[in-house]
Scaffold this motif. Structure first.
Motif, short mmCIF file in Angstrom:
data_model
loop_
_atom_site.label_atom_id
_atom_site.label_comp_id
_atom_site.label_asym_id
_atom_site.label_seq_id
_atom_site.Cartn_x
_atom_site.Cartn_y
_atom_site.Cartn_z
N GLU A 17 45.99 49.93 38.28
CA GLU A 17 44.60 49.71 37.90
C GLU A 17 43.66 50.33 38.95
OE1 GLU A 17 45.56 45.26 36.24
OE2 GLU A 17 44.26 45.55 37.95
N THR A 188 47.23 34.33 43.76
CA THR A 188 45.86 34.75 44.08
C THR A 188 45.74 36.26 44.05
OG1 THR A 188 45.53 32.81 45.49
CG2 THR A 188 44.04 34.68 45.83
N ARG A 191 45.43 38.06 40.72
CA ARG A 191 44.30 37.78 39.85
C ARG A 191 43.54 39.06 39.52
NH1 ARG A 191 41.31 32.95 42.93
NH2 ARG A 191 39.59 34.38 42.44
N SER A 192 42.90 39.09 38.37
CA SER A 192 42.26 40.31 37.90
C SER A 192 41.16 40.80 38.84
CB SER A 192 41.69 40.11 36.50
OG SER A 192 40.75 39.05 36.49
N ASP A 193 40.51 39.88 39.56
CA ASP A 193 39.46 40.30 40.48
C ASP A 193 40.00 40.62 41.87
OD1 ASP A 193 40.03 37.56 40.73
OD2 ASP A 193 38.06 37.11 41.58
N TRP A 194 41.30 40.46 42.04
CA TRP A 194 41.96 40.88 43.27
C TRP A 194 42.72 42.17 42.98
CZ3 TRP A 194 42.45 38.00 48.14
CH2 TRP A 194 41.53 36.95 48.23
N TRP A 195 44.06 42.18 43.13
CA TRP A 195 44.81 43.40 42.86
C TRP A 195 45.32 43.49 41.42
CZ3 TRP A 195 45.03 47.97 44.88
CH2 TRP A 195 44.83 48.18 46.24
N GLY A 196 45.28 42.37 40.70
CA GLY A 196 45.75 42.41 39.31
C GLY A 196 47.22 42.79 39.21
N SER A 240 43.40 49.51 49.38
CA SER A 240 42.55 50.02 48.31
C SER A 240 41.94 51.37 48.68
CB SER A 240 41.42 49.02 48.03
OG SER A 240 40.47 49.58 47.15
N GLN A 247 36.97 43.68 50.44
CA GLN A 247 37.13 42.28 50.06
C GLN A 247 37.97 42.16 48.79
OE1 GLN A 247 36.04 39.47 51.62
NE2 GLN A 247 35.22 40.67 53.32
N LYS A 248 38.84 41.16 48.77
CA LYS A 248 39.73 40.86 47.64
C LYS A 248 40.72 41.98 47.34
CE LYS A 248 36.83 37.46 45.29
NZ LYS A 248 36.28 37.02 43.99
N LYS A 249 40.87 42.90 48.29
CA LYS A 249 41.90 43.93 48.18
C LYS A 249 42.70 43.91 49.48
CE LYS A 249 40.86 45.53 44.10
NZ LYS A 249 39.99 44.39 43.74
#
Length: 265
Positions: A17, A188, A191-196, A240, A247-249
């Motif tokens: 993604e 965690t 999650r789709s808003d993290w690495w999916g 990323s 953040q979140k990656k």
């Protein structure tokens, strides 16, 4: 204690993604983002993987000494045809302390399922057979490997170590750095808003903020505190493409315990 899936490796002898993942090896002079300079030889299983260009050798990736003659690193670090060497007992890439041991690499064993065109498939792990065994001492020690299948809980304390860039697009650190990267559990990180779906359960996520891995750290260890010891639970794999400390990656590692076999070592 070579419990990596040597069965598979010896058999080999005879997308993702948006944002895209980005590997962390570095072609020439390319540090851990944030963190601090490690005490010299505080991580004595950490190695510098270097490739030859002309008459010189250049750092490109990290790795972990797991037996006197074997190093574990990332597959993407060594899936090109080059002349490699491993420097052990290293701290400052630009200075000789007299503690270093330099070994050639006699053979590279890349996981047979590794696909350089598909980061999300995993299998980013390789073994290097050194030209001769190292001498174990205060500055060169074996990394401790986890039990097969062990998965660490969310926020388990870990440190990434390496000579990679200090910031996205920054310069190489001559001295080994360390940064505190607590584990981000799979539920965690996926999650789709993290690495999916880019992240698989054969990977470990750690960090996800101001501290992260970056170019030049690939293949090096994720050193996690377990029962009062540091255990190498990860092989640094990717971050990323938006930046090393997005953040979140969080930084993503190959989960070492997914590639160990109870029956070996």
């Amino acid at each position: 204690m070579l419990r990596f899936v040597v069965l598979t490796v010896l058999a080999a002898l005879v997308v993702a993604e948006r944002p895209e993942p980005r590997y962390l090896e570095e072609a020439v002079e390319e540090r851990v983002v944030g963190g601090e300079i490690a005490s010299p030889n505080a991580w004595p299983w950490q190695i510098s993987l270097q490739y030859q260009s002309g008459s010189m050798y250049y750092h490109t990736c990290g790795g972990t000494l797991i037996k006197p003659g074997w190093v574990m690193t990332a597959a993407h670090c060594v899936d090109s045809s080059r002349t490699w060497r491993v420097v052990l007992g290293e701290h400052d890439l630009n200075a000789n302390s007299g503690r270093e041991q330099i070994k050639g690499v006699s053979r590279v064993y890349i996981h047979p399922n590794w696909n350089s065109n598909n980061v999300a498939s995993g299998y980013d792990i390789a073994l290097l057979r050194l030209s001769s065994d190292v001498v174990l001492n205060s500055y060169v020690k074996l990394g401790l490997l986890p039990p097969s299948g062990q998965v660490l809980p969310n926020n388990n304390p870990c440190y990434i170590t390496g000579w990679g860039r200090t910031s996205t697009g920054g310069s190489l650190s001559a001295q080994l750095k360390q940064a505190y990267l607590p584990v981000v559990d799979y539920s965690t990180c996926s999650r789709s808003d993290w690495w999916g779906s880019t992240v698989k359960n054969t990977m470990v996520c750690a960090g996800g903020g101001s501290l992260s891995g970056c170019n030049g750290d690939s293949g090096g260890p994720l050193n996690c505190q377990v029962n009062g010891q540091y255990v190498v639970h990860g092989v640094t794999s990717f971050v990323s493409s938006l930046g090393c400390n997005t953040q979140k990656k969080p930084t993503v590692f190959t989960r070492v315990s997914a590639y160990l076999d109870h029956g070996i070592g």
